[in-house]
Write a protein that holds these residues in place. Structure first.
Motif, PDB file in Angstrom:
ATOM      1  N   LEU A  82       0.942  -1.060  -0.017  1.00  0.00           N
ATOM      2  CA  LEU A  82       0.050  -0.104   0.196  1.00  0.00           C
ATOM      3  C   LEU A  82       0.766   1.330   0.009  1.00  0.00           C
ATOM      4  CD1 LEU A  82      -2.697  -1.011   2.614  1.00  0.00           C
ATOM      5  CD2 LEU A  82      -2.837  -1.341   0.134  1.00  0.00           C
ATOM      6  N   GLU A  83       0.437   2.200  -0.923  1.00  0.00           N
ATOM      7  CA  GLU A  83       1.442   3.451  -0.742  1.00  0.00           C
ATOM      8  C   GLU A  83       1.446   4.102   0.372  1.00  0.00           C
ATOM      9  OE1 GLU A  83       0.106   6.018  -4.135  1.00  0.00           O
ATOM     10  OE2 GLU A  83       0.330   4.380  -5.488  1.00  0.00           O
ATOM     11  N   LYS A  84       0.414   4.175   1.324  1.00  0.00           N
ATOM     12  CA  LYS A  84       0.576   4.940   2.233  1.00  0.00           C
ATOM     13  C   LYS A  84       1.571   4.443   3.522  1.00  0.00           C
ATOM     14  CE  LYS A  84      -2.621   7.283   4.129  1.00  0.00           C
ATOM     15  NZ  LYS A  84      -3.803   8.049   4.225  1.00  0.00           N
ATOM     16  N   ASN A  85       2.019   3.283   3.308  1.00  0.00           N
ATOM     17  CA  ASN A  85       3.054   2.953   4.164  1.00  0.00           C
ATOM     18  C   ASN A  85       4.307   3.641   4.236  1.00  0.00           C
ATOM     19  OD1 ASN A  85       2.242  -0.130   4.978  1.00  0.00           O
ATOM     20  ND2 ASN A  85       2.315  -0.383   2.940  1.00  0.00           N
ATOM     21  N   VAL A  86       4.753   3.954   5.516  1.00  0.00           N
ATOM     22  CA  VAL A  86       6.101   4.955   5.504  1.00  0.00           C
ATOM     23  C   VAL A  86       7.082   3.908   4.808  1.00  0.00           C
ATOM     24  CG1 VAL A  86       5.389   6.284   7.497  1.00  0.00           C
ATOM     25  CG2 VAL A  86       6.621   4.345   7.790  1.00  0.00           C
ATOM     26  N   GLN A  87       8.253   4.436   4.643  1.00  0.00           N
ATOM     27  CA  GLN A  87       9.459   3.585   4.051  1.00  0.00           C
ATOM     28  C   GLN A  87       9.989   3.022   5.159  1.00  0.00           C
ATOM     29  OE1 GLN A  87      11.322   3.843   1.202  1.00  0.00           O
ATOM     30  NE2 GLN A  87       9.698   5.080   0.045  1.00  0.00           N
ATOM     31  N   GLY A  88      10.405   1.817   4.787  1.00  0.00           N
ATOM     32  CA  GLY A  88      11.186   1.050   5.744  1.00  0.00           C
ATOM     33  C   GLY A  88      10.828  -0.433   5.608  1.00  0.00           C
ATOM     34  N   TYR A 111       5.688  -3.377   6.200  1.00  0.00           N
ATOM     35  CA  TYR A 111       4.779  -2.843   5.211  1.00  0.00           C
ATOM     36  C   TYR A 111       3.475  -3.629   5.082  1.00  0.00           C
ATOM     37  CZ  TYR A 111       6.889  -5.674   1.717  1.00  0.00           C
ATOM     38  OH  TYR A 111       7.390  -6.539   0.912  1.00  0.00           O
ATOM     39  N   VAL A 112       2.208  -3.004   4.857  1.00  0.00           N
ATOM     40  CA  VAL A 112       0.971  -3.856   4.759  1.00  0.00           C
ATOM     41  C   VAL A 112       0.733  -3.815   3.165  1.00  0.00           C
ATOM     42  CG1 VAL A 112      -1.568  -3.794   5.181  1.00  0.00           C
ATOM     43  CG2 VAL A 112      -0.111  -3.012   6.953  1.00  0.00           C
ATOM     44  N   THR A 113       0.092  -4.945   2.738  1.00  0.00           N
ATOM     45  CA  THR A 113      -0.218  -5.083   1.343  1.00  0.00           C
ATOM     46  C   THR A 113      -1.696  -4.970   1.041  1.00  0.00           C
ATOM     47  OG1 THR A 113      -0.203  -7.644   1.438  1.00  0.00           O
ATOM     48  CG2 THR A 113       1.798  -6.611   0.977  1.00  0.00           C
ATOM     49  N   SER A 114      -1.887  -4.970  -0.131  1.00  0.00           N
ATOM     50  CA  SER A 114      -3.493  -4.858  -0.537  1.00  0.00           C
ATOM     51  C   SER A 114      -4.334  -5.820  -0.079  1.00  0.00           C
ATOM     52  CB  SER A 114      -3.615  -4.519  -1.943  1.00  0.00           C
ATOM     53  OG  SER A 114      -3.015  -5.714  -2.816  1.00  0.00           O
ATOM     54  N   ILE A 155      -3.450  -3.617  18.432  1.00  0.00           N
ATOM     55  CA  ILE A 155      -2.259  -4.227  19.144  1.00  0.00           C
ATOM     56  C   ILE A 155      -0.838  -3.328  19.150  1.00  0.00           C
ATOM     57  CG2 ILE A 155      -0.769  -6.313  19.287  1.00  0.00           C
ATOM     58  CD1 ILE A 155      -3.185  -7.919  18.393  1.00  0.00           C
ATOM     59  N   ALA A 156      -0.552  -2.782  17.929  1.00  0.00           N
ATOM     60  CA  ALA A 156       0.603  -1.968  17.640  1.00  0.00           C
ATOM     61  C   ALA A 156       0.187  -0.651  17.210  1.00  0.00           C
ATOM     62  CB  ALA A 156       1.444  -2.881  16.743  1.00  0.00           C
ATOM     63  N   PRO A 157      -0.416   0.027  18.141  1.00  0.00           N
ATOM     64  CA  PRO A 157      -0.936   1.642  17.689  1.00  0.00           C
ATOM     65  C   PRO A 157       0.046   2.495  17.279  1.00  0.00           C
ATOM     66  CG  PRO A 157      -1.436   1.142  19.857  1.00  0.00           C
ATOM     67  CD  PRO A 157      -0.921  -0.334  19.363  1.00  0.00           C
ATOM     68  N   GLU A 158       1.162   2.308  17.781  1.00  0.00           N
ATOM     69  CA  GLU A 158       2.275   3.316  17.486  1.00  0.00           C
ATOM     70  C   GLU A 158       2.637   2.930  16.115  1.00  0.00           C
ATOM     71  OE1 GLU A 158       3.534   5.565  19.477  1.00  0.00           O
ATOM     72  OE2 GLU A 158       2.120   4.972  20.956  1.00  0.00           O
ATOM     73  N   ASN A 159       2.569   1.809  15.517  1.00  0.00           N
ATOM     74  CA  ASN A 159       2.840   1.525  14.416  1.00  0.00           C
ATOM     75  C   ASN A 159       2.089   1.386  13.024  1.00  0.00           C
ATOM     76  OD1 ASN A 159       4.868   0.117  16.698  1.00  0.00           O
ATOM     77  ND2 ASN A 159       5.997   1.287  15.078  1.00  0.00           N
ATOM     78  N   PHE A 160       0.757   1.074  13.451  1.00  0.00           N
ATOM     79  CA  PHE A 160      -0.316   0.685  12.521  1.00  0.00           C
ATOM     80  C   PHE A 160      -1.427   1.619  12.603  1.00  0.00           C
ATOM     81  CE2 PHE A 160       2.242  -3.062  12.772  1.00  0.00           C
ATOM     82  CZ  PHE A 160       2.222  -3.580  11.387  1.00  0.00           C
ATOM     83  N   VAL A 161      -1.839   2.102  11.614  1.00  0.00           N
ATOM     84  CA  VAL A 161      -3.093   3.085  11.645  1.00  0.00           C
ATOM     85  C   VAL A 161      -4.288   2.566  10.520  1.00  0.00           C
ATOM     86  CG1 VAL A 161      -2.088   4.833  12.951  1.00  0.00           C
ATOM     87  CG2 VAL A 161      -2.331   4.916  10.270  1.00  0.00           C
ATOM     88  N   GLU A 162      -5.299   2.795  10.777  1.00  0.00           N
ATOM     89  CA  GLU A 162      -6.369   2.456   9.826  1.00  0.00           C
ATOM     90  C   GLU A 162      -6.462   3.769   8.621  1.00  0.00           C
ATOM     91  OE1 GLU A 162     -10.371   2.149  11.286  1.00  0.00           O
ATOM     92  OE2 GLU A 162     -11.177   1.525   9.395  1.00  0.00           O
ATOM     93  N   ASN A 163      -6.618   3.216   7.338  1.00  0.00           N
ATOM     94  CA  ASN A 163      -6.691   4.384   6.346  1.00  0.00           C
ATOM     95  C   ASN A 163      -8.299   4.831   6.435  1.00  0.00           C
ATOM     96  OD1 ASN A 163      -6.429   6.010   4.221  1.00  0.00           O
ATOM     97  ND2 ASN A 163      -6.656   4.016   2.763  1.00  0.00           N
ATOM     98  N   TYR A 193      -2.113   0.381   7.459  1.00  0.00           N
ATOM     99  CA  TYR A 193      -0.889   0.650   6.862  1.00  0.00           C
ATOM    100  C   TYR A 193       0.300   0.951   7.829  1.00  0.00           C
ATOM    101  CZ  TYR A 193      -1.718   5.607   7.305  1.00  0.00           C
ATOM    102  OH  TYR A 193      -2.193   6.853   7.706  1.00  0.00           O
ATOM    103  N   VAL A 194       1.344   0.692   7.755  1.00  0.00           N
ATOM    104  CA  VAL A 194       2.649   1.132   8.697  1.00  0.00           C
ATOM    105  C   VAL A 194       2.758   2.653   8.841  1.00  0.00           C
ATOM    106  CG1 VAL A 194       4.900   0.833   9.254  1.00  0.00           C
ATOM    107  CG2 VAL A 194       3.514  -1.061   8.391  1.00  0.00           C
ATOM    108  N   SER A 195       2.454   3.211   9.807  1.00  0.00           N
ATOM    109  CA  SER A 195       2.457   4.763   9.888  1.00  0.00           C
ATOM    110  C   SER A 195       3.841   5.076  10.428  1.00  0.00           C
ATOM    111  CB  SER A 195       1.528   5.196  11.010  1.00  0.00           C
ATOM    112  OG  SER A 195       1.498   4.474  12.167  1.00  0.00           O
ATOM    113  N   LYS A 196       4.471   4.147  11.228  1.00  0.00           N
ATOM    114  CA  LYS A 196       5.813   4.319  11.816  1.00  0.00           C
ATOM    115  C   LYS A 196       6.450   3.052  12.071  1.00  0.00           C
ATOM    116  CE  LYS A 196       6.404   5.484  16.257  1.00  0.00           C
ATOM    117  NZ  LYS A 196       7.446   4.833  16.860  1.00  0.00           N
ATOM    118  N   GLN A 197       7.819   3.090  11.451  1.00  0.00           N
ATOM    119  CA  GLN A 197       8.726   1.853  11.737  1.00  0.00           C
ATOM    120  C   GLN A 197       8.992   1.473  13.008  1.00  0.00           C
ATOM    121  OE1 GLN A 197       9.180  -0.476   9.303  1.00  0.00           O
ATOM    122  NE2 GLN A 197       8.184   0.677   7.749  1.00  0.00           N
ATOM    123  N   PRO A 198       9.088   0.302  13.699  1.00  0.00           N
ATOM    124  CA  PRO A 198       9.413   0.097  15.290  1.00  0.00           C
ATOM    125  C   PRO A 198      10.412   1.066  15.531  1.00  0.00           C
ATOM    126  CG  PRO A 198       9.554  -1.636  13.835  1.00  0.00           C
ATOM    127  CD  PRO A 198       8.912  -0.800  12.974  1.00  0.00           C
TER     128      PRO A 198
END
Ligand code: SF4
Length: 85
Positions: free
Chosen positions: A8-14, A17-20, A31-39, A50-55
């Motif tokens: 998914l394009e919204k993933n941050v670099q790193g 990542y989440v796929t379609s 479970i991991a709200p620091e790193n994943f958010v709903e689009n 998608y991944v909003s921040k890498q760990p």
């Protein structure tokens, strides 16, 4: 098996990542709200996560690995690798 090109394009670099193939169950964001958010942007992937921040530390890394393991759609990758569900 998801094609890594379906990232998914919204993933941050790193590494992570989440796929379609994500089904939008929101488990990763719970479970991991620091790193994943709903689009919430309208469009094809509305409701997917998608991944909003890498760990950034071991705790976040552990949670990312956990959600990668339990994602029901096997949609979460780490450097091109995915869980073995
Ligand atoms: S756990 Fe998997 S299927 Fe559920 S929202 Fe996250 S990436 Fe999508």
């Amino acid at each position: 098996m998801a094609d890594v090109n379906q990232k998914l394009e919204k993933n941050v670099q790193g590494r992570y990542y989440v796929t379609s193939v994500c089904i939008g169950c929101n488990l990763c964001a719970e479970i991991a709200p620091e790193n994943f958010v709903e689009n919430l942007d309208e469009g094809l992937y509305f409701g997917h996560c998608y991944v909003s921040k890498q760990p950034a530390d071991k705790q976040e890394e552990a949670l990312c690995l956990e959600v990668m393991d339990i994602c029901p759609a096997c949609a979460i990758y780490n450097d091109g690798l995915k869980n073995s569900n």
